[in-house]
Design a protein around this motif. Structure first.
Motif, short mmCIF file in Angstrom:
data_model
loop_
_atom_site.label_atom_id
_atom_site.label_comp_id
_atom_site.label_asym_id
_atom_site.label_seq_id
_atom_site.Cartn_x
_atom_site.Cartn_y
_atom_site.Cartn_z
N ARG A 188 0.83 -1.21 0.00
CA ARG A 188 0.00 0.00 0.00
C ARG A 188 0.87 1.26 0.00
O ARG A 188 0.52 2.26 -0.63
CB ARG A 188 -0.95 0.00 1.19
CG ARG A 188 -2.03 -1.06 1.05
CD ARG A 188 -2.95 -1.09 2.23
NE ARG A 188 -3.90 -2.19 2.10
CZ ARG A 188 -4.76 -2.52 3.04
NH1 ARG A 188 -4.82 -1.84 4.18
NH2 ARG A 188 -5.58 -3.53 2.85
N GLY A 238 1.26 4.44 -2.80
CA GLY A 238 0.93 5.78 -2.35
C GLY A 238 -0.28 5.85 -1.44
O GLY A 238 -0.78 6.92 -1.14
N LEU A 239 -0.76 4.68 -0.99
CA LEU A 239 -1.95 4.65 -0.14
C LEU A 239 -1.63 4.78 1.34
O LEU A 239 -2.53 5.05 2.13
CB LEU A 239 -2.72 3.34 -0.40
CG LEU A 239 -3.14 3.13 -1.85
CD1 LEU A 239 -3.78 1.76 -2.02
CD2 LEU A 239 -4.08 4.24 -2.30
N LEU A 240 -0.38 4.56 1.71
CA LEU A 240 0.08 4.73 3.09
C LEU A 240 1.42 5.46 3.05
O LEU A 240 2.17 5.33 2.07
CB LEU A 240 0.24 3.38 3.80
CG LEU A 240 -1.05 2.67 4.17
CD1 LEU A 240 -0.77 1.25 4.67
CD2 LEU A 240 -1.84 3.44 5.21
N VAL A 290 -2.95 8.97 9.59
CA VAL A 290 -3.67 7.86 8.96
C VAL A 290 -4.72 7.32 9.92
O VAL A 290 -5.88 7.12 9.56
CB VAL A 290 -2.70 6.73 8.54
CG1 VAL A 290 -3.47 5.46 8.16
CG2 VAL A 290 -1.82 7.17 7.39
N TRP A 300 -4.83 11.63 6.82
CA TRP A 300 -3.75 11.53 5.85
C TRP A 300 -4.34 11.35 4.47
O TRP A 300 -5.21 10.51 4.25
CB TRP A 300 -2.82 10.36 6.19
CG TRP A 300 -1.56 10.37 5.38
CD1 TRP A 300 -0.47 11.14 5.60
CD2 TRP A 300 -1.28 9.59 4.22
NE1 TRP A 300 0.48 10.89 4.65
CE2 TRP A 300 0.01 9.94 3.79
CE3 TRP A 300 -1.99 8.64 3.51
CZ2 TRP A 300 0.61 9.36 2.68
CZ3 TRP A 300 -1.40 8.07 2.41
CH2 TRP A 300 -0.11 8.43 2.00
N THR A 301 -3.86 12.14 3.50
CA THR A 301 -4.37 12.06 2.14
C THR A 301 -3.42 11.24 1.29
O THR A 301 -2.25 11.60 1.16
CB THR A 301 -4.49 13.48 1.53
OG1 THR A 301 -5.31 14.26 2.39
CG2 THR A 301 -5.09 13.43 0.15
N PRO A 302 -3.90 10.14 0.71
CA PRO A 302 -3.04 9.31 -0.15
C PRO A 302 -2.56 10.10 -1.36
O PRO A 302 -3.24 11.00 -1.85
CB PRO A 302 -3.95 8.17 -0.59
CG PRO A 302 -5.07 8.16 0.38
CD PRO A 302 -5.23 9.58 0.86
N LYS A 303 -1.37 9.74 -1.84
CA LYS A 303 -0.83 10.33 -3.06
C LYS A 303 -1.61 9.76 -4.25
O LYS A 303 -2.27 8.74 -4.13
CB LYS A 303 0.65 9.97 -3.21
CG LYS A 303 1.47 10.26 -1.99
CD LYS A 303 2.15 11.57 -2.10
CE LYS A 303 3.11 11.70 -0.93
NZ LYS A 303 3.28 12.96 -0.41
#
Length: 72
Positions: free
Chosen positions: A21, A25-27, A49, A54-57
């Motif tokens: 993840r 870019g999800l974490l 998170v 937290w905003t994923p890339k």
């Protein structure tokens, strides 16, 4: 800074799942000291998170983690 194992444990997921993840870019994650360096997670990023802040890339952009120079 946390290891991927520690971060995964705090989220109750497998470290390999965290890795996958993170690479998408999800974490969050940072690579310490270059292309063969170790990966770490900033405590503040993981806390964001866990709070849902937290905003994923953007997915599909390749590795999204930043490289942090190693300071001896």
């Amino acid at each position: 800074m946390l290891t991927l194992q520690e971060a995964a444990s705090m989220l109750s997921i497998n470290p390999r799942t965290y890795w996958n993840r993170m690479r998408k870019g999800l974490l969050p994650g940072v690579q310490i000291a270059g292309p063969k360096g170790v990966w770490r997670v900033r405590r503040d990023d993981l806390a964001a998170v866990m709070r849902g802040e937290w905003t994923p890339k953007a997915a599909g952009v390749g590795p999204t983690a930043e490289v942090v120079p190693h300071v001896a």
